[in-house]
Design a protein around this motif. Sequence first.
Motif, PDB file in Angstrom:
ATOM      1  N   LEU A   1       0.824  -1.212   0.000  1.00 42.45           N
ATOM      2  CA  LEU A   1       0.000   0.000   0.000  1.00 42.45           C
ATOM      3  C   LEU A   1       0.856   1.260   0.000  1.00 42.45           C
ATOM      4  O   LEU A   1       0.556   2.230  -0.709  1.00 42.45           O
ATOM      5  N   ALA A   2       1.904   1.269   0.786  1.00 39.84           N
ATOM      6  CA  ALA A   2       2.776   2.443   0.822  1.00 39.84           C
ATOM      7  C   ALA A   2       3.424   2.674  -0.543  1.00 39.84           C
ATOM      8  O   ALA A   2       3.549   3.823  -1.014  1.00 39.84           O
ATOM      9  N   THR A   3       3.835   1.559  -1.184  1.00 36.66           N
ATOM     10  CA  THR A   3       4.429   1.683  -2.508  1.00 36.66           C
ATOM     11  C   THR A   3       3.430   2.246  -3.516  1.00 36.66           C
ATOM     12  O   THR A   3       3.740   3.138  -4.308  1.00 36.66           O
ATOM     13  N   SER A   4       2.184   1.713  -3.485  1.00 36.86           N
ATOM     14  CA  SER A   4       1.174   2.151  -4.455  1.00 36.86           C
ATOM     15  C   SER A   4       0.763   3.604  -4.242  1.00 36.86           C
ATOM     16  O   SER A   4       0.376   4.300  -5.182  1.00 36.86           O
ATOM     17  N   GLN A   5       0.876   4.084  -2.984  1.00 38.13           N
ATOM     18  CA  GLN A   5       0.495   5.464  -2.699  1.00 38.13           C
ATOM     19  C   GLN A   5       1.652   6.443  -2.855  1.00 38.13           C
ATOM     20  O   GLN A   5       1.506   7.644  -2.597  1.00 38.13           O
ATOM     21  N   GLY A   6       2.792   5.931  -3.221  1.00 39.83           N
ATOM     22  CA  GLY A   6       3.935   6.799  -3.435  1.00 39.83           C
ATOM     23  C   GLY A   6       4.607   7.291  -2.175  1.00 39.83           C
ATOM     24  O   GLY A   6       5.315   8.305  -2.200  1.00 39.83           O
ATOM     25  N   ILE A   7       4.408   6.574  -1.077  1.00 42.23           N
ATOM     26  CA  ILE A   7       5.014   6.999   0.199  1.00 42.23           C
ATOM     27  C   ILE A   7       5.907   5.879   0.754  1.00 42.23           C
ATOM     28  O   ILE A   7       6.024   5.715   1.962  1.00 42.23           O
ATOM     29  N   ARG A   8       6.525   5.129  -0.162  1.00 39.59           N
ATOM     30  CA  ARG A   8       7.376   4.024   0.280  1.00 39.59           C
ATOM     31  C   ARG A   8       8.598   4.502   1.054  1.00 39.59           C
ATOM     32  O   ARG A   8       9.005   3.872   2.023  1.00 39.59           O
ATOM     33  N   SER A   9       9.205   5.615   0.678  1.00 44.21           N
ATOM     34  CA  SER A   9      10.374   6.117   1.398  1.00 44.21           C
ATOM     35  C   SER A   9       9.949   6.616   2.770  1.00 44.21           C
ATOM     36  O   SER A   9       8.800   7.034   2.976  1.00 44.21           O
ATOM     37  N   TYR A  10      10.886   6.560   3.703  1.00 42.05           N
ATOM     38  CA  TYR A  10      10.549   6.981   5.064  1.00 42.05           C
ATOM     39  C   TYR A  10      10.159   8.457   5.111  1.00 42.05           C
ATOM     40  O   TYR A  10       9.237   8.847   5.835  1.00 42.05           O
ATOM     41  N   ARG A  11      10.817   9.303   4.315  1.00 38.62           N
ATOM     42  CA  ARG A  11      10.509  10.739   4.340  1.00 38.62           C
ATOM     43  C   ARG A  11       9.072  10.982   3.901  1.00 38.62           C
ATOM     44  O   ARG A  11       8.330  11.737   4.549  1.00 38.62           O
ATOM     45  N   ALA A  12       8.639  10.333   2.824  1.00 41.95           N
ATOM     46  CA  ALA A  12       7.269  10.518   2.342  1.00 41.95           C
ATOM     47  C   ALA A  12       6.260   9.946   3.327  1.00 41.95           C
ATOM     48  O   ALA A  12       5.213  10.547   3.598  1.00 41.95           O
ATOM     49  N   PHE A  13       6.572   8.751   3.860  1.00 42.75           N
ATOM     50  CA  PHE A  13       5.669   8.135   4.833  1.00 42.75           C
ATOM     51  C   PHE A  13       5.533   9.021   6.067  1.00 42.75           C
ATOM     52  O   PHE A  13       4.423   9.234   6.587  1.00 42.75           O
ATOM     53  N   SER A  14       6.642   9.562   6.545  1.00 42.55           N
ATOM     54  CA  SER A  14       6.620  10.385   7.744  1.00 42.55           C
ATOM     55  C   SER A  14       5.735  11.609   7.557  1.00 42.55           C
ATOM     56  O   SER A  14       4.938  11.972   8.441  1.00 42.55           O
ATOM     57  N   ALA A  15       5.854  12.242   6.387  1.00 43.96           N
ATOM     58  CA  ALA A  15       5.042  13.440   6.122  1.00 43.96           C
ATOM     59  C   ALA A  15       3.562  13.101   6.091  1.00 43.96           C
ATOM     60  O   ALA A  15       2.723  13.822   6.658  1.00 43.96           O
ATOM     61  N   GLU A  16       3.207  11.967   5.414  1.00 45.21           N
ATOM     62  CA  GLU A  16       1.797  11.605   5.296  1.00 45.21           C
ATOM     63  C   GLU A  16       1.237  11.140   6.637  1.00 45.21           C
ATOM     64  O   GLU A  16       0.095  11.452   6.994  1.00 45.21           O
ATOM     65  N   TYR A  17       2.020  10.399   7.396  1.00 40.85           N
ATOM     66  CA  TYR A  17       1.587   9.942   8.723  1.00 40.85           C
ATOM     67  C   TYR A  17       1.309  11.151   9.610  1.00 40.85           C
ATOM     68  O   TYR A  17       0.278  11.209  10.315  1.00 40.85           O
ATOM     69  N   THR A  18       2.216  12.146   9.586  1.00 42.27           N
ATOM     70  CA  THR A  18       2.054  13.333  10.425  1.00 42.27           C
ATOM     71  C   THR A  18       0.789  14.093  10.035  1.00 42.27           C
ATOM     72  O   THR A  18       0.042  14.579  10.910  1.00 42.27           O
ATOM     73  N   ARG A  19       0.515  14.182   8.727  1.00 42.60           N
ATOM     74  CA  ARG A  19      -0.693  14.879   8.272  1.00 42.60           C
ATOM     75  C   ARG A  19      -1.943  14.215   8.829  1.00 42.60           C
ATOM     76  O   ARG A  19      -2.848  14.882   9.367  1.00 42.60           O
ATOM     77  N   VAL A  20      -2.016  12.866   8.740  1.00 43.56           N
ATOM     78  CA  VAL A  20      -3.189  12.144   9.222  1.00 43.56           C
ATOM     79  C   VAL A  20      -3.284  12.234  10.739  1.00 43.56           C
ATOM     80  O   VAL A  20      -4.381  12.398  11.307  1.00 43.56           O
ATOM     81  N   ALA A  21      -2.141  12.148  11.422  1.00 44.08           N
ATOM     82  CA  ALA A  21      -2.151  12.208  12.888  1.00 44.08           C
ATOM     83  C   ALA A  21      -2.676  13.556  13.382  1.00 44.08           C
ATOM     84  O   ALA A  21      -3.443  13.619  14.361  1.00 44.08           O
ATOM     85  N   VAL A  22      -2.282  14.652  12.724  1.00 40.78           N
ATOM     86  CA  VAL A  22      -2.756  15.996  13.122  1.00 40.78           C
ATOM     87  C   VAL A  22      -4.267  16.086  12.977  1.00 40.78           C
ATOM     88  O   VAL A  22      -4.973  16.622  13.838  1.00 40.78           O
ATOM     89  N   LYS A  23      -4.782  15.524  11.869  1.00 37.42           N
ATOM     90  CA  LYS A  23      -6.234  15.570  11.648  1.00 37.42           C
ATOM     91  C   LYS A  23      -6.982  14.777  12.716  1.00 37.42           C
ATOM     92  O   LYS A  23      -7.996  15.224  13.261  1.00 37.42           O
ATOM     93  N   LEU A  24      -6.491  13.580  13.036  1.00 40.52           N
ATOM     94  CA  LEU A  24      -7.148  12.761  14.058  1.00 40.52           C
ATOM     95  C   LEU A  24      -7.086  13.432  15.424  1.00 40.52           C
ATOM     96  O   LEU A  24      -8.041  13.383  16.215  1.00 40.52           O
ATOM     97  N   GLN A  25      -5.959  14.042  15.712  1.00 43.72           N
ATOM     98  CA  GLN A  25      -5.801  14.702  17.004  1.00 43.72           C
ATOM     99  C   GLN A  25      -6.763  15.873  17.138  1.00 43.72           C
ATOM    100  O   GLN A  25      -7.334  16.125  18.212  1.00 43.72           O
ATOM    101  N   SER A  26      -6.990  16.592  16.021  1.00 42.45           N
ATOM    102  CA  SER A  26      -7.940  17.714  16.057  1.00 42.45           C
ATOM    103  C   SER A  26      -9.360  17.236  16.283  1.00 42.45           C
ATOM    104  O   SER A  26     -10.227  17.986  16.739  1.00 42.45           O
TER     105      SER A  26
END
Length: 451
Positions: A12-37
Amino acid sequence: MDEGRRTVLFTLATSQGIRSYRAFSAEYTRVAVKLQSDGQEVAPVPGARHYERLLKVGGLKTGPHAPTARVLEQLFQRPVEELLRPAAEMPELEREHSTQARSLPVLDESELLMNARDAASHAGEAAALHLDEMTLDQLHDDLVQLARKYGYTAPTEVYEGANSLLRTAQVLLERTRSPEQHTRLYYAAGQATALLAAVSFDLGALTPAVSFARSAAQYGKTIGNGPLQSYAYGMMAFMAFWDGRPSEAVRLAKNAQQFGGLGDTARRRLYTIEARAHGHLRNDGQAQRAIRDALDQNSGQRDELHDDIGGEFGFDAARTAMSNATTCLLLRDGAGAEDSATMALTLLSSLPVPEQPIVVSGPAAVDLARARLMRHEVEGAQEALAPVFQVLPNWRGSGMLERLTAARIELTRPEFRDAPTALTLAEQIEDFSSFSPARRLGATSPLAIEA
């Protein structure tokens, strides 16, 4: 990474273009901020090594904690348990994202680093599981020493030593991944079990002796060692005629001769055992042929087990003569038995007394006594048995005792019935035989040496 080790999250990470740790970290942080709000508890983005473990089946010992799992489930729209499953178990997932996956780079720096760490870890484990060669050398030296002093060491002491060395070899096998060291250790285990087979027989315990011999043969088969398998089959042949199965003994002895890598000593031993088996069958022609074959082994070929290690694994001229004396007695050839037994004792007399193997000298002396009894020489038999009666109880093996049983039966013949010397000798044999490890272990008197 091997495709079979990739998790669903990897796909799934590969298909979404977030396979690298840098891309995954950015997307994870975005989702985490939304859930926290929205008032939900979330965890910070996993570290790079933690992320790499999420991508590999079995990479985590335990599943992510709830605050982390919550973000991952929102990011990939699947339960975390499913995210950590092998992607190969979900072919529909592979098909669904195959087009996207092909358009993305197959590798990135993060995956290269992870694979490099995996390789380094595995190499480190392999290096750690490689024994010091001196440990194996010491085990080898201990086995050689035990085999060489077998003939003049009490059977109970040999048993304890061989059993200890077998346990050592088995433990060391679990501590190395080196194929070469495995071969050395299986060879050591085979030698130890072969010695345990021999000493169990000397102690009169035929059932464990056969089991140990089979184990030695199996160790030899595992590493393709012909001499070890040959020795074990020879032991099984020896035990077969001792157990009243001489035809089976002939078959096993002939099978033992077929293994590769055998030297003259190994073949001499096997022909001698075959001769004994034919003797039990009263097959004079085949027994004499096997005796001749044994004496004709002089090609100069050697093998490590029977020649370089030797000792109990060896089979020198004295031992050959001793065994041939027994074969002659089975064929009721008293003169041949006396000649062979005398030759065995003469050859042994050239050795220092402490180095004369009792497992050879004792049986040879008893066979000499039997041969003399066959021509009614009771005093000569008593003279031959004098050194045998000096053997301490712990050294009285079954081979010696069964021969003495046969000698005792000879003394029941009518011509000896009223002879005082014969009666005295019979009593000495009975008293001597009652105190021995073999008798305490319940050894009986089967077909071993027939009257």
